[in-house]
Design an enzyme around this catalytic site. Sequence first.
Site, mmCIF file in Angstrom:
data_model
loop_
_atom_site.group_PDB
_atom_site.id
_atom_site.type_symbol
_atom_site.label_atom_id
_atom_site.label_comp_id
_atom_site.label_asym_id
_atom_site.label_seq_id
_atom_site.Cartn_x
_atom_site.Cartn_y
_atom_site.Cartn_z
ATOM 1 N N SER A 55 -7.691 8.027 0.268
ATOM 2 C CA SER A 55 -6.828 6.779 -0.041
ATOM 3 C C SER A 55 -7.332 5.989 -0.833
ATOM 4 C CB SER A 55 -6.678 6.061 1.412
ATOM 5 O OG SER A 55 -5.861 6.447 2.419
ATOM 6 N N GLU A 62 -0.273 -6.255 -13.098
ATOM 7 C CA GLU A 62 1.182 -6.113 -12.998
ATOM 8 C C GLU A 62 1.476 -5.858 -11.382
ATOM 9 O OE1 GLU A 62 0.002 -5.272 -16.960
ATOM 10 O OE2 GLU A 62 -0.566 -4.358 -15.057
ATOM 11 N N SER A 63 0.667 -5.684 -10.642
ATOM 12 C CA SER A 63 0.739 -5.349 -9.101
ATOM 13 C C SER A 63 -0.353 -4.207 -8.653
ATOM 14 C CB SER A 63 1.963 -4.989 -8.534
ATOM 15 O OG SER A 63 1.991 -5.082 -7.132
ATOM 16 N N HIS A 68 -2.370 7.923 -0.687
ATOM 17 C CA HIS A 68 -2.833 8.840 0.354
ATOM 18 C C HIS A 68 -2.663 9.955 0.236
ATOM 19 C CE1 HIS A 68 -5.142 8.896 3.949
ATOM 20 N NE2 HIS A 68 -4.322 9.661 4.392
ATOM 21 N N CYS A 83 5.308 -5.646 -11.794
ATOM 22 C CA CYS A 83 6.095 -6.896 -11.805
ATOM 23 C C CYS A 83 6.392 -6.717 -13.410
ATOM 24 C CB CYS A 83 5.217 -8.131 -11.533
ATOM 25 S SG CYS A 83 5.158 -7.846 -9.576
#
Length: 144
Positions: A55, A62-63, A68, A83
Amino acid sequence: MQALGKHLLVELHGCNPESLKKAEVVKDILVSAANACKATIVDTSFHEFNPFGVSGVVVIAESHISIHTWPEYRYAAVDIFTCGDVLKPEVAVDYIAARFRCKKPSVVEMRRGIIPGHVGKLMHKLSPSMEKAVDADQELSLVH
């Protein structure tokens, strides 16, 4: 429909299971994908599970890009949330799929941050005067 960001939910089936097992390999692929789509990397965190699976997240200005893996099923679930409208997250999808040897990734796109009542283009960074206007609108919406 205007939104603050785009969220891609990516299903990768038929991947090379060896590349899904090691945190360093998965990290290299996601960091390289972030660079390929011209994202600004802020931080990374990856964990390798025992007996296998990884993970991880690449936090970008930008985010984020997260993953996983299930090597035993030759499968990985990837989220790419960006974003603004400068980045092309599809470039990251293509890069990740190619590196994991997934021939046909499945991608669902969601628009995130659709602001009720807002008209026109949404800016992901507001000027100070725009912040005051948004705050005033939110205060009014709490009253009604």
